[in-house]
Design an enzyme around this catalytic site. Structure first.
Site, PDB file in Angstrom:
ATOM      1  N   MET A  37       0.852  -1.196   0.000  1.00  0.00           N
ATOM      2  CA  MET A  37       0.000   0.000   0.000  1.00  0.00           C
ATOM      3  C   MET A  37       0.888   1.246   0.000  1.00  0.00           C
ATOM      4  SD  MET A  37      -3.457  -0.944   2.007  1.00  0.00           S
ATOM      5  CE  MET A  37      -2.911  -0.675   3.681  1.00  0.00           C
ATOM      6  N   GLY A  38       2.146   1.094  -0.403  1.00  0.00           N
ATOM      7  CA  GLY A  38       3.042   2.247  -0.471  1.00  0.00           C
ATOM      8  C   GLY A  38       3.562   2.648   0.896  1.00  0.00           C
ATOM      9  N   HIS A  44       9.613  -3.564   3.199  1.00  0.00           N
ATOM     10  CA  HIS A  44       9.111  -3.754   1.826  1.00  0.00           C
ATOM     11  C   HIS A  44      10.284  -3.984   0.867  1.00  0.00           C
ATOM     12  CE1 HIS A  44       5.690  -1.097   3.367  1.00  0.00           C
ATOM     13  NE2 HIS A  44       5.056  -2.150   2.903  1.00  0.00           N
ATOM     14  N   GLN A  68     -10.429  -2.594   2.407  1.00  0.00           N
ATOM     15  CA  GLN A  68      -9.975  -3.292   3.620  1.00  0.00           C
ATOM     16  C   GLN A  68      -9.996  -2.393   4.849  1.00  0.00           C
ATOM     17  OE1 GLN A  68      -6.054  -4.115   1.622  1.00  0.00           O
ATOM     18  NE2 GLN A  68      -5.214  -3.825   3.660  1.00  0.00           N
ATOM     19  N   GLU A 155       5.815 -11.365   7.053  1.00  0.00           N
ATOM     20  CA  GLU A 155       5.163 -12.013   8.207  1.00  0.00           C
ATOM     21  C   GLU A 155       4.682 -10.987   9.230  1.00  0.00           C
ATOM     22  OE1 GLU A 155       7.844 -14.896   9.819  1.00  0.00           O
ATOM     23  OE2 GLU A 155       7.304 -16.401   8.307  1.00  0.00           O
ATOM     24  N   ASP A 157       2.323  -8.967   8.903  1.00  0.00           N
ATOM     25  CA  ASP A 157       0.878  -9.211   8.881  1.00  0.00           C
ATOM     26  C   ASP A 157       0.693 -10.723   8.753  1.00  0.00           C
ATOM     27  OD1 ASP A 157      -0.256  -6.427   8.829  1.00  0.00           O
ATOM     28  OD2 ASP A 157       1.071  -6.324   7.101  1.00  0.00           O
ATOM     29  N   SER A 193       4.408   0.921   8.052  1.00  0.00           N
ATOM     30  CA  SER A 193       4.113   2.274   7.557  1.00  0.00           C
ATOM     31  C   SER A 193       3.374   3.071   8.629  1.00  0.00           C
ATOM     32  CB  SER A 193       3.262   2.211   6.286  1.00  0.00           C
ATOM     33  OG  SER A 193       3.890   1.355   5.351  1.00  0.00           O
ATOM     34  N   ARG A 194       2.604   2.380   9.469  1.00  0.00           N
ATOM     35  CA  ARG A 194       1.820   3.071  10.502  1.00  0.00           C
ATOM     36  C   ARG A 194       2.683   3.564  11.670  1.00  0.00           C
ATOM     37  NH1 ARG A 194      -2.521  -0.834   8.821  1.00  0.00           N
ATOM     38  NH2 ARG A 194      -4.271   0.455   8.168  1.00  0.00           N
TER      39      ARG A 194
HETATM   40  O1  PAF Z   1      -0.189  -5.681   3.516  1.00  0.00           O
HETATM   41  C1  PAF Z   1      -0.604  -4.771   2.767  1.00  0.00           C
HETATM   42  O2  PAF Z   1       0.082  -3.783   2.523  1.00  0.00           O
HETATM   43  C2  PAF Z   1      -1.994  -4.889   2.167  1.00  0.00           C
HETATM   44  O3  PAF Z   1      -2.880  -5.497   3.052  1.00  0.00           O
HETATM   45  C3  PAF Z   1      -2.006  -5.582   0.793  1.00  0.00           C
HETATM   46  C4  PAF Z   1      -1.528  -7.027   0.897  1.00  0.00           C
HETATM   47  C5  PAF Z   1      -1.126  -4.820  -0.178  1.00  0.00           C
HETATM   48  C6  PAF Z   1      -3.429  -5.614   0.234  1.00  0.00           C
HETATM   49  O4  PAF Z   1      -3.949  -4.326   0.088  1.00  0.00           O
END
Ligand code: PAF
Length: 290
Positions: A37-38, A44, A68, A155, A157, A193-194
């Site tokens: 999600m950038g 990443h 989501q 992992e 998430d 990112s948060r």
């Molecule tokens: O983990 C994320 O950044 C998002 O949940 C994903 C997998 C890109 C789906 O929008």
């Protein structure tokens, strides 16, 4: 790493994306996808480095997926920095960035949603019941748009990774899912990112989450009672100023159902709690005892 690499091409329509993927395929090249999600961080970039090792072409999607997020969650304030992301992706030699608009992703009259059960129903699924349906739907779309041989997920998430693996298995989607260990700051805080939402003072306290669940993992690995370990952890988090604590759970690493000491099954400790206005999640494996 290629510090002066050219900026990767960005495509914004499915048509343009398909044109590029066809060129890769005609050259006989394999493709790896890193869905994001950038607001990219080193975690990443590690996923992209692995994508480059696992396939000839690495495609990174950047899409803040509205489906989501529930109303009242952080969709509007979710950090966005496409120019910065593109520069970072150049350094790890990304071949293509797929950055559709919400309209391109969800055309007019969009009316299909993947319903996920099993691993999606517990933990995050109880606190954010809309969440994994949105994640599964967008990932299924990303997989059918990019047609990767492999997709790489972190992992961090962990439950998301389980849900995606379950969906790919259940729907016979023709790709492999590869999970990668969480990248952490030196003090244990999982990169996210948060984390940008945390004040300086909250940032200093945030690593307590990781330290606390590691302690739970050690305790249950050595046979301590799970509810005693979770009680101690809850007190430690509250003392550090976390709250509400949505869950601290000891789970089977594959099904996310109950985990029992001594069964030989892999286990995971997962937690979600707020620190100020920021909801943090983290998870660690339960060490195996032989
Ligand atoms: O983990 C994320 O950044 C998002 O949940 C994903 C997998 C890109 C789906 O929008």
């Amino acid at each position: 790493m290629a510090p002066n690499a050219p900026l990767p091409k960005i495509v914004r329509t499915v048509k343009d994306l398909r044109r590029h993927i066809t060129i890769f395929r005609k050259a006989g090249e394999t493709v790896a996808l890193v869905p994001t999600m950038g607001a990219l961080h080193d975690g990443h970039l590690k996923l992209v480095e692995t994508a480059k090792k696992k396939a000839q072409r690495a495609v990174v999607s950047i899409f803040v997926n509205p489906t989501q997020f529930a109303p009242g969650e952080d969709l509007a304030r979710y950090p966005r920095d496409e120019a910065g992301d593109r520069a970072k992706l150049a350094v790890v030699c990304t071949d293509l960035i797929w950055a559709p608009s919400p309209d391109e992703m969800y055309g007019e009259n969009f009316a299909t949603r993947i319903e996920v059960e099993g691993a999606a129903k517990v933990l995050e699924g109880e606190f954010r019941p809309h969440h994994f349906g949105g994640v599964a739907t967008v990932c299924c779309k990303l997989f059918s748009q990019v047609t990767p041989d492999i997709a790489i997920f972190g992992e961090k998430d962990y439950q998301q990774l389980c849900v995606i693996q379950q969906m790919v298995r259940d729907l016979n989607l023709p790709l492999k899912i590869h999970g990668m260990a969480t990248v952490r700051e030196k003090d244990g805080l999982a990169l996210s990112s948060r984390n940008a939402y945390l004040s300086e003072e909250e940032r200093a306290r945030a690593p307590v989450l990781n330290a606390t669940i590691r302690k739970v993992a050690e305790m249950v690995a050595s046979g301590s009672r799970q509810h005693a370990a979770i009680n101690t952890a809850t007190k430690a988090l509250e003392k550090a100023g976390f709250g509400p604590i949505d869950y601290i759970a000891v789970a089977d690493a594959e099904t996310l159902g109950p985990w029992r000491h001594g069964t030989g099954r892999p286990g995971r400790v997962l937690a979600a709690a707020k620190l100020g206005t920021t909801r943090l999640i983290d998870n660690v494996p339960i060490p195996t005892t032989t």
